[in-house]
Motif scaffolding. Structure first.
Motif, PDB file in Angstrom:
ATOM      1  N   MET A   1      -2.224  11.973  -7.121  1.00 54.43           N
ATOM      2  CA  MET A   1      -1.708  12.352  -5.817  1.00 54.43           C
ATOM      3  C   MET A   1      -0.693  11.317  -5.346  1.00 54.43           C
ATOM      4  SD  MET A   1      -5.341  13.328  -3.978  1.00 54.43           S
ATOM      5  CE  MET A   1      -4.545  13.449  -2.356  1.00 54.43           C
ATOM      6  N   THR A   2       0.057  11.679  -4.330  1.00 49.27           N
ATOM      7  CA  THR A   2       1.016  10.755  -3.728  1.00 49.27           C
ATOM      8  C   THR A   2       0.376  10.084  -2.522  1.00 49.27           C
ATOM      9  OG1 THR A   2       2.895  12.110  -4.435  1.00 49.27           O
ATOM     10  CG2 THR A   2       3.277  10.529  -2.648  1.00 49.27           C
ATOM     11  N   TYR A   3       0.423   8.772  -2.499  1.00 48.90           N
ATOM     12  CA  TYR A   3      -0.131   8.061  -1.345  1.00 48.90           C
ATOM     13  C   TYR A   3       0.870   8.117  -0.195  1.00 48.90           C
ATOM     14  CZ  TYR A   3      -1.770   4.339   1.696  1.00 48.90           C
ATOM     15  OH  TYR A   3      -2.194   3.630   2.787  1.00 48.90           O
ATOM     16  N   SER A   4       0.374   8.504   0.985  1.00 50.89           N
ATOM     17  CA  SER A   4       1.257   8.600   2.155  1.00 50.89           C
ATOM     18  C   SER A   4       0.642   7.913   3.368  1.00 50.89           C
ATOM     19  CB  SER A   4       1.542  10.073   2.485  1.00 50.89           C
ATOM     20  OG  SER A   4       0.320  10.770   2.721  1.00 50.89           O
ATOM     21  N   GLY A   5      -0.278   6.968   3.098  1.00 50.59           N
ATOM     22  CA  GLY A   5      -0.953   6.285   4.187  1.00 50.59           C
ATOM     23  C   GLY A   5      -0.133   5.155   4.786  1.00 50.59           C
ATOM     24  N   PRO A   6      -0.755   4.339   5.617  1.00 46.42           N
ATOM     25  CA  PRO A   6      -0.029   3.330   6.397  1.00 46.42           C
ATOM     26  C   PRO A   6       0.195   1.991   5.690  1.00 46.42           C
ATOM     27  CG  PRO A   6      -2.326   3.362   7.072  1.00 46.42           C
ATOM     28  CD  PRO A   6      -2.173   4.443   6.030  1.00 46.42           C
TER      29      PRO A   6
ATOM     30  N   LEU B   1      -1.806   0.935  -3.929  1.00 45.84           N
ATOM     31  CA  LEU B   1      -2.408   2.222  -3.599  1.00 45.84           C
ATOM     32  C   LEU B   1      -1.637   3.387  -4.212  1.00 45.84           C
ATOM     33  CD1 LEU B   1      -3.489   1.500   0.063  1.00 45.84           C
ATOM     34  CD2 LEU B   1      -4.991   2.339  -1.759  1.00 45.84           C
ATOM     35  N   GLN B   2      -0.327   3.276  -4.279  1.00 46.33           N
ATOM     36  CA  GLN B   2       0.454   4.325  -4.949  1.00 46.33           C
ATOM     37  C   GLN B   2       0.025   4.454  -6.409  1.00 46.33           C
ATOM     38  OE1 GLN B   2       4.411   2.854  -4.092  1.00 46.33           O
ATOM     39  NE2 GLN B   2       4.704   4.276  -2.386  1.00 46.33           N
ATOM     40  N   PHE B   3      -0.193   3.316  -7.047  1.00 50.79           N
ATOM     41  CA  PHE B   3      -0.655   3.348  -8.439  1.00 50.79           C
ATOM     42  C   PHE B   3      -2.038   3.989  -8.521  1.00 50.79           C
ATOM     43  CE2 PHE B   3      -2.966   1.859 -12.071  1.00 50.79           C
ATOM     44  CZ  PHE B   3      -2.045   1.862 -13.096  1.00 50.79           C
ATOM     45  N   ALA B   4      -2.966   3.542  -7.658  1.00 48.85           N
ATOM     46  CA  ALA B   4      -4.330   4.061  -7.711  1.00 48.85           C
ATOM     47  C   ALA B   4      -4.365   5.565  -7.446  1.00 48.85           C
ATOM     48  CB  ALA B   4      -5.210   3.320  -6.697  1.00 48.85           C
ATOM     49  N   PHE B   5      -3.595   6.035  -6.476  1.00 44.82           N
ATOM     50  CA  PHE B   5      -3.575   7.468  -6.173  1.00 44.82           C
ATOM     51  C   PHE B   5      -3.012   8.274  -7.342  1.00 44.82           C
ATOM     52  CE2 PHE B   5      -4.413   8.750  -1.628  1.00 44.82           C
ATOM     53  CZ  PHE B   5      -5.163   7.621  -1.323  1.00 44.82           C
ATOM     54  N   ALA B   6      -2.091   7.692  -8.077  1.00 43.52           N
ATOM     55  CA  ALA B   6      -1.507   8.393  -9.225  1.00 43.52           C
ATOM     56  C   ALA B   6      -2.517   8.563 -10.356  1.00 43.52           C
ATOM     57  CB  ALA B   6      -0.280   7.637  -9.733  1.00 43.52           C
ATOM     58  N   GLN B   7      -3.655   7.857 -10.287  1.00 38.55           N
ATOM     59  CA  GLN B   7      -4.688   7.977 -11.328  1.00 38.55           C
ATOM     60  C   GLN B   7      -5.776   8.980 -10.957  1.00 38.55           C
ATOM     61  OE1 GLN B   7      -3.426   6.144 -13.809  1.00 38.55           O
ATOM     62  NE2 GLN B   7      -2.027   5.416 -12.201  1.00 38.55           N
ATOM     63  N   ILE B   8      -5.727   9.518  -9.745  1.00 41.79           N
ATOM     64  CA  ILE B   8      -6.767  10.443  -9.293  1.00 41.79           C
ATOM     65  C   ILE B   8      -6.865  11.632 -10.250  1.00 41.79           C
ATOM     66  CG2 ILE B   8      -7.333  12.120  -7.479  1.00 41.79           C
ATOM     67  CD1 ILE B   8      -6.334  10.048  -5.441  1.00 41.79           C
ATOM     68  N   GLY B   9      -8.082  11.980 -10.606  1.00 40.08           N
ATOM     69  CA  GLY B   9      -8.318  13.087 -11.540  1.00 40.08           C
ATOM     70  C   GLY B   9      -8.561  12.632 -12.963  1.00 40.08           C
TER      71      GLY B   9
ATOM     72  N   ALA C   1      -8.331   2.834   1.391  1.00 44.84           N
ATOM     73  CA  ALA C   1      -7.094   3.601   1.484  1.00 44.84           C
ATOM     74  C   ALA C   1      -6.657   3.834   2.920  1.00 44.84           C
ATOM     75  CB  ALA C   1      -7.261   4.953   0.781  1.00 44.84           C
ATOM     76  N   GLY C   2      -7.505   3.433   3.886  1.00 45.72           N
ATOM     77  CA  GLY C   2      -7.205   3.687   5.286  1.00 45.72           C
ATOM     78  C   GLY C   2      -7.978   4.892   5.789  1.00 45.72           C
ATOM     79  N   ASP C   3      -8.115   5.000   7.118  1.00 45.30           N
ATOM     80  CA  ASP C   3      -8.752   6.153   7.751  1.00 45.30           C
ATOM     81  C   ASP C   3     -10.180   6.370   7.244  1.00 45.30           C
ATOM     82  OD1 ASP C   3      -8.805   8.253   9.558  1.00 45.30           O
ATOM     83  OD2 ASP C   3      -8.139   9.723   8.064  1.00 45.30           O
TER      84      ASP C   3
END
Length: 324
Positions: A199-204, A213-221, A290-292
């Protein structure tokens, strides 16, 4: 008891016995709730076992690196000692053929005091050069003997570390087989996709935390795999290490060593920022905030890298956080 009633009682008893021992008789399956409770305990045990496996693997890698470095150093020192030995042998042969002080008679017969003194100085230099070679050879061979002893000790440590890795791996694999069996029973086993683009990280988050976090989100799945460091699968500390490496920060390999590395970087759980590393009690598992109120992590066998709610996944189980 009348004979007829006795026969009936015996027949009933036999029928009951048959019902008890007949193969294939219905056996109550554990409820999904019981299976999940057992899985929770297995997952907690697996966290600890995987951490021990990772620690043993890192110890083996370090011992192996030291051994390989010593081996290369011994090769170089052997070559140096051989060269010095050859120089000494050449000097011995030369002395044997022409005498240790060639030309000494001519110097003395010359009668010129300056020539005699000059010749003596030359011979002194020759003698000192050979003495220096001998000292160098002796020092080199002594150093070799010392280093050989160290190499043998390091090799023994390496072999012990390797054996420990094998032992821990066997324990983990046995536990994982049990986890997999239970997950498949309740239809919850997820294989994941090693080629997932996530996924694409779009957090703060900003700065290098955002990159991580962009790297970690790109590994989701992608699938969880114990000992995994990417790119097709990860375990929990393998994911955080790779994510922060992409952001230019070098973290140690295991959960325990990342926790120790961040001793001076601890942050309160009520002051979390995106990118902070989160650790469970017992240090068996970790993730990245990741925030929130959410974290991205590689959970356990039969699951994939994903985003989880902190309250739902780790309620009361967080021990601390580190800001790289």
């Amino acid at each position: 008891m009348p004979a007829g009633l006795g026969k009936i009682a015996v027949a009933a008893a036999l029928a009951s016995a048959v019902l008890v021992v007949t193969p294939g008789a219905a056996v109550a399956e554990p409820s999904p709730a019981k299976v999940r409770a057992k899985l929770q305990k297995l997952n907690e045990r697996a966290d600890q076992m995987v951490e021990r496996y990772n620690q043993a693997t890192e110890a083996y890698k370090k011992a192996r690196k030291r051994h390989d470095g010593l081996d290369a150093e011994l090769t170089r020192k052997n070559a140096q000692a051989t060269e010095l030995r050859e120089e000494l042998m050449a000097a011995v042969v030369s002395d044997y053929r022409s005498g240790p002080l060639p030309g000494w008679g001519g110097v003395v017969a010359d009668g010129d005091p300056r020539a005699v003194l000059g010749g003596m100085a030359t011979l002194d230099r020759i003698t000192e050069t050979r003495a220096a070679r001998l000292r160098a050879f002796q020092a080199a061979t002594k150093d070799l003997r010392d280093r050989y002893g160290e190499a043998r000790r390091v090799l023994a440590e390496t072999e012990a570390a390797r054996d420990k890795v094998r032992g821990e791996r066997a324990k983990v694999e046995k536990l994982i087989a049990e986890q997999t069996r239970l997950l498949r029973r309740i239809g919850s086993f997820r294989t994941g996709d090693p080629r997932s683009t996530g996924m694409t990280y779009s957090g703060p988050a900003s700065g290098n935390a955002r990159v991580a976090l962009q790297f970690a989100f790109a590994q989701i799945g992608k699938p969880y795999r114990f000992g995994g460091t990417g790119p097709g699968s990860y375990d929990c500390s393998g994911l955080t290490q790779a994510a922060w490496r992409a952001a230019g920060v070098s973290l140690p390999r295991t959960t325990w060593t990342q926790w120790g590395w961040g001793a001076a970087r601890r942050v309160p759980l009520n002051a979390l920022q995106p990118g902070d590393l989160l650790f469970s009690k017992g240090l068996g598992h970790m993730g990245m905030y990741a925030g929130d109120g959410k974290m991205v992590h590689a959970p356990q066998t039969g699951d994939v890298i994903k985003i989880s709610d902190l309250d739902g996944y780790w309620r009361g189980r967080l021990v601390g956080a580190i800001r790289p």
